[in-house]
Design an enzyme around this catalytic site. Structure first.
Site, mmCIF file in Angstrom:
data_model
loop_
_atom_site.group_PDB
_atom_site.id
_atom_site.type_symbol
_atom_site.label_atom_id
_atom_site.label_comp_id
_atom_site.label_asym_id
_atom_site.label_seq_id
_atom_site.Cartn_x
_atom_site.Cartn_y
_atom_site.Cartn_z
ATOM 1 C CG ASN A 16 -2.209 -0.752 0.954
ATOM 2 O OD1 ASN A 16 -3.065 -0.317 0.181
ATOM 3 N ND2 ASN A 16 -2.338 -1.916 1.570
ATOM 4 C CG LEU A 87 0.749 -4.917 11.918
ATOM 5 C CD1 LEU A 87 1.310 -6.319 11.804
ATOM 6 C CD2 LEU A 87 -0.692 -4.868 11.419
ATOM 7 C CG ASN A 104 -5.914 1.829 9.791
ATOM 8 O OD1 ASN A 104 -4.854 1.461 9.277
ATOM 9 N ND2 ASN A 104 -6.715 0.982 10.421
ATOM 10 C CG HIS A 106 -9.489 -3.324 9.190
ATOM 11 N ND1 HIS A 106 -8.513 -3.764 10.066
ATOM 12 C CD2 HIS A 106 -10.430 -4.290 9.148
ATOM 13 C CE1 HIS A 106 -8.878 -4.945 10.548
ATOM 14 N NE2 HIS A 106 -10.032 -5.288 10.007
ATOM 15 C CG ASP A 147 -9.287 -2.014 13.138
ATOM 16 O OD1 ASP A 147 -8.412 -1.367 12.554
ATOM 17 O OD2 ASP A 147 -9.173 -3.204 13.446
ATOM 18 C CD GLU A 176 -5.928 -3.359 1.740
ATOM 19 O OE1 GLU A 176 -4.930 -2.748 2.149
ATOM 20 O OE2 GLU A 176 -6.279 -4.447 2.241
HETATM 21 C C1 GAR Z 1 -3.205 -4.501 4.212
HETATM 22 O O1 GAR Z 1 -4.101 -5.479 3.759
HETATM 23 C C2 GAR Z 1 -3.887 -3.604 5.233
HETATM 24 O O2 GAR Z 1 -5.236 -3.405 4.983
HETATM 25 C C3 GAR Z 1 -3.705 -4.424 6.487
HETATM 26 O O3 GAR Z 1 -2.393 -4.913 6.405
HETATM 27 C C4 GAR Z 1 -2.070 -5.123 5.029
HETATM 28 C C5 GAR Z 1 -0.730 -4.475 4.756
HETATM 29 O O4 GAR Z 1 -0.264 -4.833 3.491
HETATM 30 N N1 GAR Z 1 -3.930 -3.623 7.666
HETATM 31 C C6 GAR Z 1 -4.489 -4.111 8.773
HETATM 32 O O5 GAR Z 1 -4.831 -5.278 8.879
HETATM 33 C C7 GAR Z 1 -4.686 -3.086 9.883
HETATM 34 N N2 GAR Z 1 -5.530 -3.598 10.915
HETATM 35 P P1 GAR Z 1 0.925 -4.042 2.811
HETATM 36 O O6 GAR Z 1 2.084 -4.003 3.808
HETATM 37 O O7 GAR Z 1 1.277 -4.875 1.604
HETATM 38 O O8 GAR Z 1 0.433 -2.675 2.460
#
Ligand code: GAR
Length: 191
Positions: A16, A87, A104, A106, A147, A176
């Site tokens: 992301n 996290l 954020n 999620h 969240d 995303e």
């Molecule tokens: C993503 O899917 C994001 O939505 C999630 O972690 C992933 C990170 O992926 N976030 C959560 O679960 C927050 N509670 P990335 O490092 O490839 O962007």
């Protein structure tokens, strides 16, 4: 210097973060000033490097007990914070200093499958285990609970009978990348 300067907070691979840095690379008013990471070998650090964005590694203990991170954000003129797979719970002092200025993403349709311990693949495993017919993403403002802040956008996708946590995770992640950068740009520049 552009008027809006964001810091991306991430703990993982940073796909992301990459999509955001790519989308904002030539933006007239917004620049990614800093990547903040709490995991030593996280992929996001290399991605920041590729985009020529400065990154800092933070220590969990220090994050909660000192104001070093806040001072670093201020010294880089950071106006908004974007969580992208970060996290750790954002400490109160940052929420107060950046009130309504932290966003954020999620990987589920909150309030379903949110809260402590619900992140990344844990979310998709839980969605498949409860035989949900749909899942998706939620983009929301951050407050002192996991969240929980004002929802800016939710995008749904179908959960097929053949989906595994991995295939579902892939579908949601693609959504995303498509939506988060645009929502960030709109949110940052809103009056
Ligand atoms: C993503 O899917 C994001 O939505 C999630 O972690 C992933 C990170 O992926 N976030 C959560 O679960 C927050 N509670 P990335 O490092 O490839 O962007």
């Amino acid at each position: 210097m552009k008027p809006f300067r964001i810091a991306i907070f991430a703990s993982g691979s940073g796909s992301n973060a990459e999509a955001i840095m790519h989308y904002l690379a030539n933006h007239a008013a917004i620049e990614v000033a800093l990547v903040v990471c709490n995991k030593e070998n996280a992929g996001v650090l290399e991605k920041a490097n590729q985009f020529g964005v400065k990154s800092i590694l933070i220590n969990k203990e220090e994050f909660y007990t000192s104001r070093t991170v806040l001072q670093t954000l201020q010294s880089h003129g950071v106006s908004h914070i974007v969580l992208a797979g970060f996290l750790l719970l954002v400490p109160d002092y940052l929420i107060k200093a950046y009130s309504e200025k932290i966003i954020n993403i999620h990987p589920s349709l909150l309030p379903k499958f949110g809260g402590k311990g619900m992140y990344g693949m844990h979310v998709h495993k839980a969605v498949i285990a409860s035989a949900e017919k749909e899942s998706g993403l939620t983009i929301h403002l951050v407050n002192e609970h996991f969240d929980d802040g004002e929802i800016l956008l939710q995008v749904k996708c179908e959960v097929d009978k053949t989906d595994t946590p991995e295939t579902l995770g892939g579908k949601v992640l693609q959504l995303e990348h498509e939506h988060y950068p645009r929502v960030i740009a709109k949110w940052v520049t809103r009056v």
